[in-house]
Write an enzyme that holds these catalytic residues in place. Structure first.
Site, PDB file in Angstrom:
ATOM      1  N   SER A  91       0.916  -1.104   0.042  1.00 12.90           N
ATOM      2  CA  SER A  91      -0.001  -0.019   0.123  1.00 12.90           C
ATOM      3  C   SER A  91       1.011   1.255  -0.094  1.00 12.90           C
ATOM      4  CB  SER A  91      -0.950   0.031   1.324  1.00 12.90           C
ATOM      5  OG  SER A  91      -1.328   1.202   1.237  1.00 12.90           O
ATOM      6  N   TYR A 134      -2.820  -0.441  10.188  1.00 10.87           N
ATOM      7  CA  TYR A 134      -2.875  -0.723   8.888  1.00 10.87           C
ATOM      8  C   TYR A 134      -1.510  -0.527   8.084  1.00 10.87           C
ATOM      9  CZ  TYR A 134      -4.168  -0.973   3.735  1.00 10.87           C
ATOM     10  OH  TYR A 134      -4.190  -1.313   2.445  1.00 10.87           O
TER      11      TYR A 134
END
Length: 256
Positions: free
Chosen positions: A140, A153
């Protein structure tokens, strides 16, 4: 170009979103696809659109090393080899350090980090025995830049990036390539559900706002991630390993 004919590919998180798009793209490129997901109904939905003779589904919780070993054995029995592994299974979490509970942290770590570790560990032996294999992890933009309210995250995706580099370094001599891609926001069912849950009555407004956080002015389409994954897992990318590929609409370099 970019044919995966006679290749056996394992794709986690294949029941929806990015994983589903990658499974569809690889199938179109003539790969035999082995779909892994926690949700058996979602798996069957993905499977229903793919050629039956070279598409197979395996409900599995990637957090369990025992379960992962079991499905890996079944895949090897069926196909004889695992040429490609794509780790697309993952979960999100919204929260800063002080609002992230230990339970939240452990859950995100288990799926996004341990799940990737379990899958890579299960395939690395068969791949090194054949001195051939490709691993692609879905990281990501949160792996490399600060994203507000994404503490756990970001932790997990940072780990995915560095695990990718470590595996690429350790197994380059055994013919294994390992890379990752780092998407910005991708328009998946998760995004729609997140907006509906957190901004009821303001869905269109918030979708537009989140879309515009990418300088290109929109979210990515899952199929666009699939296209990049196809290239990186194809023989045409045989000189590429140990790399992270942002696919972010200009987010990292142009968002200032």
């Amino acid at each position: 170009m970019f044919s995966l004919q006679q290749k056996s590919a394992v794709i986690t998180g294949a029941g929806s979103g990015i994983g589903k798009a990658i499974a569809q793209t690889f199938s179109q490129a003539r790969a035999t696809v082995h779909l892994v997901d926690l949700n058996p109904d979602a798996l069957q939905q993905t499977l229903s659109d793919l050629p039956a003779e070279r598409s197979f589904a395996y409900p599995c919780n990637v957090v369990s090393q025992e379960a992962v070993a079991g499905i890996t054995s079944k895949i090897l029995e069926r196909s004889g080899a695992i040429d490609i592994l794509v780790n697309a299974a993952g979960i999100a979490h919204v929260g800063k350090l002080d609002t992230t509970t230990e339970e939240d942290f452990d859950k995100v770590f288990a799926v996004n980090v341990k799940g990737v570790y379990n899958m890579m560990r299960a395939v690395i032996g068969p791949m090194t025995a054949r001195k051939n294999g490709v691993i692609l992890n879905i990281a990501s933009i949160a792996s490399t830049v600060g994203i507000p309210d994404r503490f756990a995250y970001s932790m997990s995706k940072g780990a995915v990036l560095t695990m990718t580099l470590s595996v690429a370094k350790d197994y380059i001599g055994q013919g294994i390539r390992c890379n990752c891609v780092s998407p910005a926001r991708v328009h998946t069912p998760f995004v729609d559900g997140f907006i509906a849950k957190n901004y009821p009555g303001r869905e269109a407004e918030m979708f537009d706002k989140l879309s515009k956080t990418q300088p290109i002015g929109r979210m990515a389409k899952p199929a666009e991630i699939g296209a990049l994954a196809l290239y990186l897992c194809s023989d045409e990318a045989g000189f590429i390993t140990g790399c992270d590929y942002p696919i972010d609409g200009g987010f990292i370099k142009l968002n200032n």
